[in-house]
Design an enzyme around this catalytic site. Structure first.
Site, PDB file in Angstrom:
ATOM      1  N   TYR A   1     -17.619   2.566  -1.982  1.00 22.70           N
ATOM      2  CA  TYR A   1     -17.845   3.538  -0.920  1.00 22.70           C
ATOM      3  C   TYR A   1     -17.606   4.940  -1.463  1.00 22.70           C
ATOM      4  O   TYR A   1     -16.568   5.204  -2.066  1.00 22.70           O
ATOM      5  CB  TYR A   1     -16.906   3.279   0.266  1.00 22.70           C
TER       6      TYR A   1
ATOM      7  N   ASN B   1     -12.794   8.177   5.227  1.00 21.66           N
ATOM      8  CA  ASN B   1     -11.980   8.694   6.332  1.00 21.66           C
ATOM      9  C   ASN B   1     -11.265   7.535   7.029  1.00 21.66           C
ATOM     10  O   ASN B   1     -11.315   6.387   6.575  1.00 21.66           O
ATOM     11  CB  ASN B   1     -12.844   9.511   7.300  1.00 21.66           C
TER      12      ASN B   1
ATOM     13  N   GLN C   1      -2.094  20.033  -6.825  1.00 15.72           N
ATOM     14  CA  GLN C   1      -1.940  18.918  -5.895  1.00 15.72           C
ATOM     15  C   GLN C   1      -1.995  19.408  -4.453  1.00 15.72           C
ATOM     16  O   GLN C   1      -2.632  18.805  -3.594  1.00 15.72           O
ATOM     17  CB  GLN C   1      -0.592  18.233  -6.148  1.00 15.72           C
TER      18      GLN C   1
ATOM     19  N   HIS D   1      -5.253  19.856  -2.422  1.00 16.84           N
ATOM     20  CA  HIS D   1      -6.052  18.708  -1.985  1.00 16.84           C
ATOM     21  C   HIS D   1      -6.143  18.645  -0.462  1.00 16.84           C
ATOM     22  O   HIS D   1      -7.221  18.613   0.101  1.00 16.84           O
ATOM     23  CB  HIS D   1      -5.461  17.399  -2.503  1.00 16.84           C
TER      24      HIS D   1
ATOM     25  N   GLU E   1       2.886   9.022  -7.088  1.00 19.13           N
ATOM     26  CA  GLU E   1       1.545   8.735  -7.602  1.00 19.13           C
ATOM     27  C   GLU E   1       1.396   9.357  -9.002  1.00 19.13           C
ATOM     28  O   GLU E   1       1.046   8.673  -9.955  1.00 19.13           O
ATOM     29  CB  GLU E   1       0.513   9.321  -6.634  1.00 19.13           C
ATOM     30  N   HIS E   2       1.649  10.663  -9.101  1.00 23.24           N
ATOM     31  CA  HIS E   2       1.586  11.364 -10.391  1.00 23.24           C
ATOM     32  C   HIS E   2       2.977  11.861 -10.761  1.00 23.24           C
ATOM     33  O   HIS E   2       3.664  12.447  -9.930  1.00 23.24           O
ATOM     34  CB  HIS E   2       0.684  12.608 -10.312  1.00 23.24           C
TER      35      HIS E   2
ATOM     36  N   ASP F   1      -7.066  13.653 -13.874  1.00 18.84           N
ATOM     37  CA  ASP F   1      -7.953  13.550 -12.708  1.00 18.84           C
ATOM     38  C   ASP F   1      -9.407  13.428 -13.128  1.00 18.84           C
ATOM     39  O   ASP F   1     -10.199  12.767 -12.458  1.00 18.84           O
ATOM     40  CB  ASP F   1      -7.810  14.802 -11.827  1.00 18.84           C
TER      41      ASP F   1
ATOM     42  N   HIS G   1      -0.452 -38.425  -2.763  1.00 19.97           N
ATOM     43  CA  HIS G   1      -0.455 -37.784  -4.076  1.00 19.97           C
ATOM     44  C   HIS G   1       0.002 -38.777  -5.149  1.00 19.97           C
ATOM     45  O   HIS G   1      -0.588 -38.863  -6.227  1.00 19.97           O
ATOM     46  CB  HIS G   1       0.479 -36.565  -4.076  1.00 19.97           C
TER      47      HIS G   1
END
Lengths: 442, 442
Positions: B122, B209, B254, B257, B322-323, B356, B415
Site C-alpha cells: 500500500y 491513514n 524527526q 515529520h 525507533e531510531h 531514511d 497418536h
C-alpha cells in the site's frame, strides 16, 4: 468417512474468535489488571479458579518443583528428556548470528540479532495441559537466548489441587525456574502489564481457551504474542503404494484431538480411498476418544479424489495444511512442488506423532491456511533485529547530495539540512585546512 | 526545547487506533468488498476518491509507467537508483537458505524456506506518497523471491490527476509491474479477499491513514500484515564531544515529520543540553515545516539529563526508540549495552536521513517501544518456513516406545496407535522374514 471429488470440497473455513460477551469480559479483566495489579489478579483467580491465594503464594516454590519429580514415572521422564534433547538440537540449527559489512570507505552496515529479554509461556490447565507443548514453547525461547522465561498455569487442574506434576517437570527440564499459578485472561494481562509480584514480559506464547486467546489479542502491541491457533489439521497425500492402515491411523490421531479437527486424505487412487475409508471405520470405534474422533471425521474429514498426484499437490497448496504427510512411491520427489504446508512428513515412518512429540521440529504450526504466510514456532520468534549504520565521513561526502535530493523531493527540508549541516562544516574545515597549508607554504 | 531530568519524563505513551465510527466504517467497507468485489470497489473509489473508474481502468498501464519516467528529474532518478542498489545489497545479506540435517540412521530433518507467493504494497496518496517508502517495502519482498508484488495507491494525489509519477517510477525501479489505482480501506480489503480484477494476496504491507491501518487489522488472519506503525521517534544519546548543530538538526528532521513525532536528546552533559536546546531554537524557525516541528518539539520533544552515559543507555533501553543515534567519543563501545532500538546510527556522520533514504537498511522500523520485541522490515517478513521430517524405519523402531509413552500420558491413544501400527507391522514382517529364513534353512 465420505469420499468425494476434491472440487466438491470447500477448502477454507471461517473461524470466529469470541462472542461480544466474551470480548467484554476480557476487556474488563485486562483493565482490572492494569489498574489494580495483584489485588485484581487474586480476586479473579478466586472467581474463576475457585482458589483464594495470597500474593506470596502465586509463585511456585522450588520444593514443589522438586516434589513433582517424585510423582512422575521414570519412563515418562526418560521420554521427555530424549524429546527435549531432540527439540533443542533441531532449534539450535535455526540460530543466527549478527553480522556486519565493513566497506572500504570505513562505513559499517549491519544487523544485530538479540534475544528478547523476558518471555511468558501460558500453559492451560485440565486435560489440555500437555507437557510436550511446554517443551515446544520454552525450548525455542531458550535456544534464542532469552534470559527470563516465565511459565503461568492455572492453580488447579482437573480437580486436582496444585499444578500437574508432569507440567512442572516438563518446564523444569526445559529450564524454566519462574512459575506462577495463575490462568485465564487475568494471567495474560498480568504478564503483559506486570503486577507488584510479576514483572511484565516482552512476549506471551502458548495455547489457551477462548478467554486466553482474546486476552492475548487485547494486549498485543503492549507485548508481542504468538499466533492465535485454530483447530488442528492433517492432510495426507498418498498414492496406491501407501498402507491404508497407516493412513487411517494418522488421520484418526488428528481427529481425536477435538471435534473441530480436520483430517483429509488426498489421493488419485480410488482403491486407496476405499481401503482407507474402511480402515477408519475399523479403527475408529477402538479409540478411547471415539466420540470426538467420530464427530471430527464426519464433520471435517474427507477422502478427496484427484486425477493425479500433481492435482493433489495443487489441492494441498490451496489448503496450506498445518500437517502434511506424503506417502507415495517417491515422497521426496514431490517436495519441491509443495508451496504451502506448516510441517511436511515424508514416507511411511514419518507418522505425525513422531513430530508432535519427539523428532525435534516444533509442533506449534500455523493452522487454517495461514501456512501460506506464517511458520511453525521457531528461534526467530524470540529474537529481535536492530539495523546498524556507521557512515564514514568519506561516504557522507560522496552520497550527501543524493540524500538531499531525495529528502527535498519528499518535502522534508529538515532531513536535507541535517545532511547539509555536515557537508557545510566539512567544506569549511577543508577550506580552513587549505588556507593553513597555503600559509605554511608562504 | 525543555530540559529536564530523565526520571521526570514519561517514557511510554498510549497510541489509540481509531474511533468506534471509524472501525464501523472499515467493517462495512471490508464486508462490501468481500460480498460484492469489483462493484463495491468502484463505488467506494468514487465515494472516497471522487473518481469514477471502470474495472478495466483499475490497473495502471505500461504506457502510463513509461510516461512517468519522462516527468521525473534526472537527479531524482539517479539518487533513486543508487538508493535502490544500496537497499538491495543490504537486504541480500539477510537471505537465508533452506537446510537439511541428514542423520546416520537415514532420518532427515530440515527447514524449507520459501518466499510468499503474492504480496500487496500500500502506498498512500497526497503528501504522504514517499518514493523512498516504495523502495523500502518492495525491495525486501523482491530479495526474498516473492514472484508477484502488487502496488496499490489512490487514483488521485494532492489534486493532481493520475498517480504521482515519482511513485510510479520508484515502483518500476524496484521491479513492480502490477499496479492498481485504488486506496483506503477498500484497497486493503480488495487485496485481502480479491476481486474479479485483482487476485488476492498473502500479505499486505505499507503505511496509510487510520482507515488503512484499521482495514489491515480487520483482514489480519485472512492475510498477513506488517505492524501498525505509530508516530516516528528519535533518541540521540550524546556526550560533550557531540556537535550541537548536528544533534539539533537531526532532532528537527524527526520533528518535521508530524506533530506526534518524538525527538529526545539524552545526555550527561549540561553544556551540550543547553547548546542543543539553543540550536533547536535557532534552526527550527528556518524550516518550511516549522509549525509542525514546533508542535512536535513542544509536545513530545525533550532534553533528558542523566548522570552518566551508562544511565543514558538504561533510558534508551526502556524507551526502545525507533531510531537511536549515538554521538559520543566512542559510539561503538556502547553498542553492546544497547538492548532495545530499531535502528542504531553511530557517530557524527550517521545522520538519520542517511538511513531514511540511502544507506541500505530499512527505514520501516518498530515504533512506540515495540523494538523490545520486533524488528525493522526485512527479508524474513516475506518468507515462510516449513518443517521437514523424514523419519527412517530404524529411527522409528528405536524411538517408537518413547513416542507412545508421551502420547499415552497425554491421553491421546490414537497418536500412540499410529506409531504402534507401524511397530506391529515391522515386528510381523521381521517374524515372517525369520520364518522364511528358517524355511530356507530347513
Amino acid at each position: 468417512m465420505r469420499i468425494m471429488r476434491a472440487e466438491q470440497f470447500k477448502l477454507s473455513r471461517e473461524v470466529e474468535y469470541g462472542t461480544p460477551e466474551q470480548n467484554e469480559s476480557v476487556r474488563q479483566t485486562v483493565e482490572a489488571l492494569r489498574t489494580r495489579g495483584d489485588e485484581a489478579l487474586l480476586e479473579l483467580t478466586e472467581r474463576y479458579d475457585g482458589v483464594r491465594l495470597s500474593a506470596a503464594q502465586l509463585r511456585v516454590g522450588e520444593e514443589e518443583i522438586q516434589a513433582a519429580y517424585s510423582r512422575v514415572e521414570p519412563d515418562f521422564l526418560e521420554a521427555l528428556r530424549l524429546a527435549a534433547a531432540n527439540i533443542r538440537a533441531y532449534h539450535e540449527r535455526q540460530k543466527r548470528q549478527s553480522w556486519m559489512d565493513v566497506q572500504p570507505d570505513g562505513t559499517m552496515l549491519g544487523q544485530v540479532i538479540r534475544p528478547l529479554k523476558r518471555v511468558g509461556v501460558y500453559v492451560p490447565g485440565g486435560k489440555a495441559a500437555y507437557p510436550s507443548s511446554v517443551l515446544m514453547n520454552v525450548i525455542p525461547a531458550q535456544v534464542a537466548g532469552v534470559p527470563e522465561i516465565v511459565m503461568v498455569t492455572p492453580p488447579a487442574t482437573g480437580g486436582k489441587p496444585g499444578i500437574d506434576p508432569y507440567i512442572l517437570v516438563a518446564a523444569a527440564e526445559a529450564g524454566v525456574r519462574e512459575m506462577y499459578r495463575i490462568g485465564g485472561a487475568q494471567a495474560v494481562a498480568a504478564l503483559a502489564y506486570g503486577t507488584a509480584t510479576i514483572p511484565p514480559v516482552d512476549k506471551i506464547t502458548g495455547p489457551g481457551n477462548i478467554y486466553v486467546a482474546l486476552a492475548k489479542r487485547a494486549v498485543y502491541g503492549a507485548v508481542d504474542i504468538d499466533s492465535l491457533a485454530g483447530p488442528s489439521e492433517i492432510a495426507v497425500l498418498a498414492d496406491e503404494t501407501a498402507d491404508p492402515a497407516y493412513v487411517a491411523a494418522d488421520l484418526l490421531s488428528q481427529a481425536e484431538h477435538d471435534e473441530m479437527a480436520s483430517s483429509l486424505l488426498i489421493t488419485p487412487s480410488a482403491a486407496l480411498a476405499e481401503a482407507v475409508a474402511a480402515e477408519v471405520e475399523r479403527q475408529l470405534p477402538l479409540l478411547p476418544r471415539a466420540a470426538i474422533a467420530r464427530e471430527s471425521i464426519d464433520r471435517h474429514g474427507a477422502v478427496l479424489l484427484v486425477d493425479s498426484l500433481q492435482a493433489g499437490v495443487d489441492v494441498v497448496n490451496r489448503l496450506a495444511p498445518e500437517h502434511l504427510e506424503i506417502m507415495t512411491a517417491d515422497p521426496m520427489g514431490l517436495l519441491g512442488s509443495i508451496e504451502n504446508a506448516g510441517a511436511i512428513f515424508l514416507g511411511p515412518y514419518s507418522s505425525e506423532p513422531v513430530g508432535d512429540y519427539f523428532a525435534g521440529p516444533n509442533h506449534i504450526i500455523p493452522t487454517n491456511g495461514t501456512a501460506r504466510f506464517s511458520s511453525p514456532v521457531n528461534v526467530d520468534d524470540f529474537v529481535k533485529k536492530s539495523s546498524l549504520i556507521s557512515y564514514s565521513r568519506e561516504a557522507l561526502l560522496r552520497d550527501g547530495a543524493h540524500i538531499m535530493t531525495m529528502a527535498r523531493h519528499e518535502g522534508l527540508e529538515g532531513h536535507a539540512r541535517a545532511i547539509e549541516a555536515r557537508l557545510d562544516k566539512e567544506a569549511a574545515a577543508g577550506a580552513a585546512g587549505h588556507e593553513n597549508t597555503e600559509g605554511k607554504r608562504a
